[in-house]
Design a protein around this motif. Structure first.
Motif, mmCIF file in Angstrom:
data_model
loop_
_atom_site.group_PDB
_atom_site.id
_atom_site.type_symbol
_atom_site.label_atom_id
_atom_site.label_comp_id
_atom_site.label_asym_id
_atom_site.label_seq_id
_atom_site.Cartn_x
_atom_site.Cartn_y
_atom_site.Cartn_z
ATOM 1 N N GLU A 8 1.022 -0.890 -0.191
ATOM 2 C CA GLU A 8 0.013 0.181 -0.152
ATOM 3 C C GLU A 8 1.016 1.425 0.066
ATOM 4 N N ILE A 9 0.400 2.036 -1.402
ATOM 5 C CA ILE A 9 1.214 3.942 -1.079
ATOM 6 C C ILE A 9 0.405 4.678 -0.467
ATOM 7 N N HIS A 10 0.249 5.213 1.094
ATOM 8 C CA HIS A 10 -0.708 6.527 0.904
ATOM 9 C C HIS A 10 -0.424 7.869 -0.398
ATOM 10 N N ILE A 11 -1.744 8.195 -0.654
ATOM 11 C CA ILE A 11 -1.289 9.323 -1.755
ATOM 12 C C ILE A 11 -0.659 10.869 -0.458
ATOM 13 N N SER A 12 0.454 10.533 0.401
ATOM 14 C CA SER A 12 1.076 11.488 0.406
ATOM 15 C C SER A 12 2.184 11.366 0.665
ATOM 16 N N GLU A 13 2.520 10.214 0.355
ATOM 17 C CA GLU A 13 3.907 9.406 -0.211
ATOM 18 C C GLU A 13 4.505 10.130 -2.003
ATOM 19 N N ILE A 14 2.872 9.455 -2.057
ATOM 20 C CA ILE A 14 2.884 9.847 -3.982
ATOM 21 C C ILE A 14 3.039 11.749 -4.297
ATOM 22 N N ILE A 15 2.330 12.721 -3.289
ATOM 23 C CA ILE A 15 1.908 13.602 -3.155
ATOM 24 C C ILE A 15 3.586 14.299 -3.191
ATOM 25 N N SER A 16 4.582 13.847 -2.423
ATOM 26 C CA SER A 16 5.804 14.387 -1.448
ATOM 27 C C SER A 16 6.430 14.257 -2.459
ATOM 28 N N THR A 17 6.666 13.032 -3.070
ATOM 29 C CA THR A 17 7.693 12.601 -3.884
ATOM 30 C C THR A 17 7.087 13.507 -5.182
ATOM 31 N N VAL A 18 6.660 13.941 -5.977
ATOM 32 C CA VAL A 18 6.501 13.996 -7.011
ATOM 33 C C VAL A 18 6.661 15.635 -7.089
ATOM 34 N N ARG A 19 5.804 16.253 -5.834
ATOM 35 C CA ARG A 19 6.274 17.936 -5.410
ATOM 36 C C ARG A 19 8.357 18.332 -5.822
ATOM 37 N N ASP A 20 8.486 16.484 -4.752
ATOM 38 C CA ASP A 20 9.958 16.891 -5.312
ATOM 39 C C ASP A 20 10.219 16.866 -6.302
ATOM 40 N N LEU A 21 10.003 15.829 -6.794
ATOM 41 C CA LEU A 21 10.859 15.883 -8.448
ATOM 42 C C LEU A 21 10.351 17.119 -8.977
ATOM 43 N N CYS A 22 8.965 17.783 -9.743
ATOM 44 C CA CYS A 22 9.253 18.756 -9.772
ATOM 45 C C CYS A 22 10.364 19.845 -9.403
ATOM 46 N N ILE A 23 10.519 20.327 -7.987
ATOM 47 C CA ILE A 23 11.776 21.323 -7.592
ATOM 48 C C ILE A 23 12.879 20.651 -8.887
ATOM 49 N N GLU A 24 12.680 19.406 -8.731
ATOM 50 C CA GLU A 24 14.269 18.760 -9.172
ATOM 51 C C GLU A 24 14.748 18.939 -10.369
ATOM 52 N N SER A 25 14.019 18.328 -11.297
ATOM 53 C CA SER A 25 13.960 18.730 -13.041
ATOM 54 C C SER A 25 14.069 19.806 -13.226
ATOM 55 N N ASN A 26 13.696 20.838 -12.228
ATOM 56 C CA ASN A 26 13.611 23.008 -12.810
ATOM 57 C C ASN A 26 15.406 22.869 -12.648
ATOM 58 N N TYR A 27 15.598 22.531 -11.304
ATOM 59 C CA TYR A 27 16.983 23.075 -10.667
ATOM 60 C C TYR A 27 17.847 22.243 -11.253
ATOM 61 N N TYR A 28 17.890 21.164 -11.614
ATOM 62 C CA TYR A 28 19.147 20.606 -11.859
ATOM 63 C C TYR A 28 19.361 20.032 -13.134
ATOM 64 N N LEU A 29 20.142 20.609 -14.362
ATOM 65 C CA LEU A 29 20.225 19.376 -15.078
ATOM 66 C C LEU A 29 21.063 18.152 -15.144
ATOM 67 N N SER A 30 20.424 16.881 -15.287
ATOM 68 C CA SER A 30 21.122 15.824 -15.321
ATOM 69 C C SER A 30 22.592 16.172 -16.093
ATOM 70 N N ASN A 31 23.507 15.054 -15.623
ATOM 71 C CA ASN A 31 24.941 15.038 -16.065
ATOM 72 C C ASN A 31 24.258 14.992 -17.172
ATOM 73 N N ASP A 32 24.197 14.586 -17.576
ATOM 74 C CA ASP A 32 23.900 13.538 -19.439
ATOM 75 C C ASP A 32 23.585 14.913 -20.227
ATOM 76 N N VAL A 33 22.018 15.454 -19.930
ATOM 77 C CA VAL A 33 22.206 16.986 -20.524
ATOM 78 C C VAL A 33 23.423 17.697 -20.243
ATOM 79 N N LYS A 34 23.897 18.102 -19.593
ATOM 80 C CA LYS A 34 25.238 18.647 -18.892
ATOM 81 C C LYS A 34 26.143 18.983 -20.609
ATOM 82 N N GLU A 35 26.710 17.256 -20.236
ATOM 83 C CA GLU A 35 27.363 16.614 -21.108
ATOM 84 C C GLU A 35 27.023 17.632 -22.485
ATOM 85 N N ALA A 36 26.111 16.844 -22.418
ATOM 86 C CA ALA A 36 25.097 17.077 -24.318
ATOM 87 C C ALA A 36 25.801 18.622 -24.676
ATOM 88 N N LEU A 37 24.605 19.238 -23.415
ATOM 89 C CA LEU A 37 25.630 21.113 -24.050
ATOM 90 C C LEU A 37 26.998 21.570 -24.175
#
Length: 121
Positions: free
Chosen positions: A3-32
């Motif tokens: 069982e996964i409580h929705i609060s865990e999903i909300i928190s994870t999605v929130r954090d991933l939205c922020i992370e993906s907009n703040y930090y380029l992954s190494n492969d993308v940075k390398e490609a640039l």
């Protein structure tokens, strides 16, 4: 069954939205960086320099990379033996995106395809 409580999903999605907009992954940075090194047109090389510099500043200052308009797109793999509890998966994802965009100071630029009114979240 897991069982996964929705609060865990909300928190994870929130954090991933922020992370993906703040930090380029190494492969993308390398490609640039590779694109910049191989670029022969000075104007394009300058644009790539600005993108790389902006991503460095965003990472150092812990803030969003310069944003263009866009829409969050979430892909989910959910096993058959998993149950989301206390709400729906879709609602949890939408709330996580809403919180991530608010808490991460991300551009809220999506408009309804029917009314063309900005949802502001």
């Amino acid at each position: 069954m897991r069982e996964i409580h929705i609060s865990e999903i909300i928190s994870t999605v929130r954090d991933l939205c922020i992370e993906s907009n703040y930090y380029l992954s190494n492969d993308v940075k390398e490609a640039l960086c590779n694109a910049k090194e191989n670029e022969t047109w000075p104007l394009a090389e300058n644009v790539l320099d600005q993108i790389i510099l902006n991503s460095d500043i965003a990472k150092k200052e812990d803030m969003p990379i310069c944003q263009d308009t866009g829409m969050a797109c979430v892909f989910v793999e959910l096993g058959q033996e998993v149950q989301v509890t206390d709400g729906s998966l879709e609602e949890a994802i939408n709330e996580g995106v809403r919180q991530g965009y608010g808490d991460g100071y991300l551009r809220k630029s999506v408009v309804s395809p029917i009314t063309r009114i900005n949802t502001k979240d």
